[in-house]
Design an enzyme around this catalytic site. Structure first.
Site, PDB file in Angstrom:
ATOM      1  N   GLY A   7       0.840  -1.200   0.000  1.00 10.80           N
ATOM      2  CA  GLY A   7       0.000   0.000   0.000  1.00 10.80           C
ATOM      3  C   GLY A   7       0.867   1.238   0.000  1.00 10.80           C
ATOM      4  CE1 TYR A  17      -3.720 -14.275  -1.895  1.00 12.58           C
ATOM      5  CE2 TYR A  17      -5.364 -15.094  -3.439  1.00 12.58           C
ATOM      6  CZ  TYR A  17      -4.955 -14.160  -2.510  1.00 12.58           C
ATOM      7  OH  TYR A  17      -5.789 -13.122  -2.183  1.00 12.58           O
ATOM      8  CE  LYS A  69      -6.412 -14.370   0.887  1.00  7.83           C
ATOM      9  NZ  LYS A  69      -6.660 -13.353   1.923  1.00  7.83           N
TER      10      LYS A  69
END
Ligand code: UDP
Length: 317
Positions: free
Chosen positions: A20, A134, A138
Site C-alpha cells: 500500500g 495462495y 485462503k
C-alpha cells in the site's frame, strides 16, 4: 477505512505498507483514525491492535499472481501466519469482535462451472505450480473461520472477492486492469497473455466495500461464506480493446506468452464468474458498477496520480 469513518466511530489500521501507500491514508490522519505500522505476523502487535475493537476486517495478505509466483514461500508464510494470528488475537479478547475474513475467488481454482456458487467444488492444480499456494492459504483461513464459528460461536463471515479494482490498485503484482491502463496511458503495447479468451468479472472496490459492510451488519451472515463482486463477464482480449477505446490510446493490443517468471508449468484460470444469488438473497440488490464506468473511474485516478505517471507507484516484485 474511509467508509467506516464516514459511518462514525474510530478506525485502527494495522499495515506494513508493503503493497500500500501511506498517501492513501494521509488524508484521513486525525483523531478518529490510527495507523499502526507493522506486520500481521507479529502476534503481540496484532493483539495490541485489536484491543477494544468491535469489528475486524482482515484483508492483510500477500496478493497478486506475479508476487505469489515470484516469492511463494514468503507469501505463503505471510498469509498462513497472518490468519492464524488473527484467530489467536481474536480468541484473546474478552469480547470477541465481529470478524470479516477476506478470502478470494482464487479458491475456486480451475473449476469449469459457471457461475461459481459458494458450495462449488474447489479445483486446484498441483503443488508444483506456485500460484495455487495462495488459494491453499485462503482455504485454510476459511476452514479456521468456520471452525471458530462452529466451536466458539465467533461471529465471522467469509467473503470471496472477484478481481476487485479501483483507482489506487497497483499494477506491480500482475493485476491486469491497472497494468493495461498504465500500458495504454504510456503508449505501450497491451500485453494479453495467451490467446486472451480467458474471462474475468471485475468489481469496483466501492461496491465491494458497501456489500461487505452490509454483510457485516447482517446477523444471519455470521458463519457463512459469500461471493462478493460483480458478474459482468469479459474476456481479457476484449478488456484490452475496451481499455484502448476508453482511454483514447494509440497502443496496440498484442498476444504474448505468459511471463517466463511464471514458470513452465504456470496454470491460468480459464473462466471466473461469481454466482451472486446468495449475496442478493441476503442483501437485496446492491449497486454493481458496470465495467465501463469502473474503467473510466480508474482511468481518472491514474491520470491524476503523478507517481503512477512516473512509473513509481509501486515497488517491483
Ligand atoms: N493478464 C494478461 N496480461 C497482463 C496481466 C494479466 O493477459 O499483463 C491476464 C492473466 O493471465 C489472467 C487475467 O489477465 O488471465 C487476470 O489476471 P490477474 O493477475 O489480474 O488476476 P487473476 O488471474 O488472479 O484473476
Amino acid at each position: 477505512m474511509e467508509s467506516l469513518l464516514r459511518r462514525g466511530g474510530t478506525v485502527r489500521v494495522l499495515d506494513d505498507l508493503s503493497t500500500g501507500r501511506r498517501e492513501n491514508l494521509a488524508a484521513l490522519a486525525g483523531p478518529r483514525c490510527e495507523l499502526i505500522e507493522g506486520s500481521v505476523r507479529d502476534l503481540r502487535l496484532f493483539r495490541e491492535a485489536m484491543e477494544g475493537c468491535g469489528r475486524v476486517f482482515h484483508l492483510a495478505a500477500s496478493v497478486g499472481v506475479a508476487l505469489i509466483t515470484a516469492r511463494p514461500a514468503e507469501c505463503l508464510r505471510n498469509n498462513l501466519e497472518g490468519t492464524q494470528n488473527l484467530f489467536d488475537a481474536v480468541t484473546a479478547q474478552r469480547h470477541p469482535p465481529r470478524v470479516m475474513l477476506f478470502s478470494s475467488s482464487e479458491v475456486y481454482g480451475k473449476s469449469s462451472r459457471v457461475p461459481l456458487r459458494e458450495d462449488e467444488e474447489l479445483v486446484l492444480g498441483p503443488t508444483s505450480v506456485p500460484r495455487w499456494s495462495y488459494a491453499s492459504a485462503k482455504i485454510v483461513g476459511e476452514f479456521q473461520a468456520l471452525a471458530a464459528h462452529r466451536a466458539r460461536g465467533l461471529p465471522v463471515t467469509v467473503v470471496r472477492c472477484f478481481n476487485t479494482c479501483g483507482p489506487r490498485q497497483l499494477s506491480a503484482y500482475g493485476m491486469v486492469l491497472p497494468r493495461f491502463l498504465e500500458q495504454a496511458l504510456r503508449g505501450q503495447r497491451l500485453t494479453v497473455y495467451g490467446d486472451g479468451r480467458q474471462t474475468r468479472c471485475f468489481s469496483d472496490v466501492a461496491d465491494v466495500v458497501e456489500q461487505v459492510l452490509l454483510l457485516e451488519g447482517h446477523p444471519a451472515a455470521a458463519g457463512e461464506v459469500f461471493n462478493v463482486g460483480n458478474d459482468e463477464e469479459i474476456s481479457i482480449l476484449e478488456l484490452a480493446r475496451l481499455i484502448v477505446e476508453i482511454s483514447g490510446s494509440r497502443s496496440e493490443v498484442v498476444n504474448v506468452p505468459y511471463p517466463s517468471g511464471y514458470g513452465p508449468q504456470f496454470e491460468d484460470v480459464p473462466r471466473r464468474v461469481p454466482d451472486l444469488t446468495k449475496l442478493r438473497a441476503y442483501l437485496g440488490n446492491t449497486p454493481e458498477t458496470d465495467l465501463r464506468t469502473l474503467i473510466e473511474r480508474t482511468l481518472r485516478g491514474h491520470r491524476a496520480d503523478p507517481a503512477r505517471a512516473a512509473g513509481a507507484a509501486a515497488p517491483p516484485v
